[in-house]
Scaffold this motif. Structure first.
Motif, short mmCIF file in Angstrom:
data_model
loop_
_atom_site.label_atom_id
_atom_site.label_comp_id
_atom_site.label_asym_id
_atom_site.label_seq_id
_atom_site.Cartn_x
_atom_site.Cartn_y
_atom_site.Cartn_z
N PHE A 1 -82.60 -52.57 48.94
CA PHE A 1 -83.81 -52.38 49.74
C PHE A 1 -83.49 -51.82 51.12
CE2 PHE A 1 -86.73 -55.58 47.34
CZ PHE A 1 -86.76 -54.70 46.26
N GLU A 2 -82.38 -52.25 51.72
CA GLU A 2 -81.96 -51.70 53.01
C GLU A 2 -81.69 -50.20 52.89
OE1 GLU A 2 -78.55 -54.11 54.13
OE2 GLU A 2 -79.74 -55.04 55.71
N LYS A 3 -81.00 -49.80 51.83
CA LYS A 3 -80.65 -48.39 51.63
C LYS A 3 -81.88 -47.53 51.33
CE LYS A 3 -76.07 -48.95 51.65
NZ LYS A 3 -75.24 -48.48 52.72
N LEU A 4 -82.90 -48.13 50.72
CA LEU A 4 -84.10 -47.37 50.35
C LEU A 4 -85.10 -47.22 51.49
CD1 LEU A 4 -84.82 -48.68 46.73
CD2 LEU A 4 -83.59 -46.61 47.45
N TYR A 5 -84.88 -47.93 52.58
CA TYR A 5 -85.81 -47.85 53.71
C TYR A 5 -86.04 -46.39 54.11
CZ TYR A 5 -87.87 -48.56 58.28
OH TYR A 5 -88.71 -48.52 59.36
N CYS A 6 -87.29 -46.00 54.18
CA CYS A 6 -87.74 -44.65 54.54
C CYS A 6 -87.37 -43.59 53.48
CB CYS A 6 -87.23 -44.23 55.91
SG CYS A 6 -88.02 -45.16 57.24
N HIS A 7 -87.00 -44.02 52.28
CA HIS A 7 -86.71 -43.08 51.20
C HIS A 7 -87.61 -43.30 49.99
CE1 HIS A 7 -83.20 -41.23 53.04
NE2 HIS A 7 -82.83 -42.45 53.45
N VAL A 8 -88.64 -44.12 50.14
CA VAL A 8 -89.52 -44.46 49.02
C VAL A 8 -90.67 -43.48 48.94
CG1 VAL A 8 -91.06 -46.22 48.08
CG2 VAL A 8 -88.89 -46.89 49.12
N MET A 9 -90.86 -42.91 47.75
CA MET A 9 -91.95 -41.98 47.50
C MET A 9 -93.14 -42.70 46.85
SD MET A 9 -90.34 -39.52 48.75
CE MET A 9 -91.47 -38.19 48.49
N GLY A 10 -92.87 -43.84 46.22
CA GLY A 10 -93.91 -44.63 45.58
C GLY A 10 -93.27 -45.76 44.79
N LEU B 1 -74.60 -52.76 44.50
CA LEU B 1 -75.48 -53.24 45.55
C LEU B 1 -76.30 -54.44 45.06
CD1 LEU B 1 -76.95 -49.89 46.97
CD2 LEU B 1 -75.04 -51.24 47.88
N THR B 2 -76.53 -55.38 45.96
CA THR B 2 -77.45 -56.48 45.66
C THR B 2 -78.88 -55.99 45.89
OG1 THR B 2 -77.50 -57.30 47.93
CG2 THR B 2 -75.76 -58.20 46.46
N ASN B 3 -79.85 -56.79 45.52
CA ASN B 3 -81.25 -56.46 45.73
C ASN B 3 -81.51 -56.18 47.21
OD1 ASN B 3 -84.05 -56.28 45.65
ND2 ASN B 3 -84.34 -58.21 44.59
N PHE B 4 -81.06 -57.06 48.08
CA PHE B 4 -81.26 -56.91 49.51
C PHE B 4 -80.59 -55.64 50.04
CE2 PHE B 4 -80.22 -57.79 53.98
CZ PHE B 4 -81.50 -57.99 54.48
N GLU B 5 -79.37 -55.39 49.62
CA GLU B 5 -78.65 -54.19 50.06
C GLU B 5 -79.36 -52.92 49.58
OE1 GLU B 5 -74.11 -56.02 50.13
OE2 GLU B 5 -74.92 -55.20 48.25
N ALA C 1 -89.72 -56.72 52.23
CA ALA C 1 -89.08 -55.51 51.69
C ALA C 1 -90.12 -54.54 51.15
CB ALA C 1 -88.08 -55.88 50.60
N ALA C 2 -91.12 -55.05 50.45
CA ALA C 2 -92.17 -54.18 49.92
C ALA C 2 -92.92 -53.49 51.05
CB ALA C 2 -93.13 -55.00 49.06
#
Length: 186
Positions: free
Chosen positions: A165-174, A159-163, A12-13
């Motif tokens: 992380f799925e939603k944050l894919y390609c939306h992380v700035m840092g 949302l669970t942790n896994f869910e 996920a990281a």
């Protein structure tokens, strides 16, 4: 050999970092409640009276963050014990934290707040749930703060942790993190 939770967390990281932009200054999270790599105070342990390993008051740590990456519109904050029972324990999952919020006071996230949307941790709670470790070696509690370009109201509660992380894919700035330890004193 890594367990399933450690492998998923590492994967996920990597996925989250795939879209990460680099800030001029280092994005950091700190806590006046404990130093990175040191023991959490006993009051920050869980207080579930039905569990003899919960020896605290469930007071959430204070946090502050700085040098937020450009383009950040919200944050997520996840607390995990990778050494917890089975494949690890998600103690707290929060997201939809507006970019205008750059700190939490001690005890503030031990209850619902309009400053974050609560996900669902292992104990099926949407607020901070402190450590309830068995006596023995200390456990590591990772607090990972993720800067995102998602609107603070973009994700639904629960949302669970896994869910998440799925939603944050390609939306992380840092992202940044801090580790607290807890050892049951009994």
């Amino acid at each position: 050999m890594l367990g399933i939770r450690q492998t998923l967390s590492a994967a996920a990281a990597i996925l989250l970092l795939a879209g990460t932009a680099h800030a001029a200054e280092v994005f950091t999270i700190t806590s006046p409640s404990f130093k990175d790599g040191s023991l959490l105070p006993k009051k920050m342990a869980g207080d579930n009276k039905a569990n003899a390993n919960c020896v605290g008051e469930n007071v959430s740590p204070a946090f502050a963050w700085s040098n937020v990456p450009a383009g950040t519109t919200s944050f997520a904050l996840v607390m995990t014990d990778p050494e917890g029972r089975g494949t690890g324990v998600d103690h707290w999952i929060a997201y939809g934290i507006p970019a205008s919020v750059t700190s939490f006071a001690e005890g503030e996230t031990s209850k619902p707040s309009d400053k974050y949307i609560g996900g669902i941790g292992t104990a099926k709670q949407s607020i901070y749930m402190g450590p309830c470790t068995t006596p023995g070696s200390p456990h590591h509690y990772t607090f990972v703060l993720i800067a995102t370009d998602l609107d603070a109201k973009a994700l639904l509660p629960g949302l669970t942790n896994f869910e998440l992380f799925e939603k944050l894919y390609c939306h992380v700035m840092g992202l940044t993190g801090i580790i607290g330890l807890f050892k049951n004193p009994y």
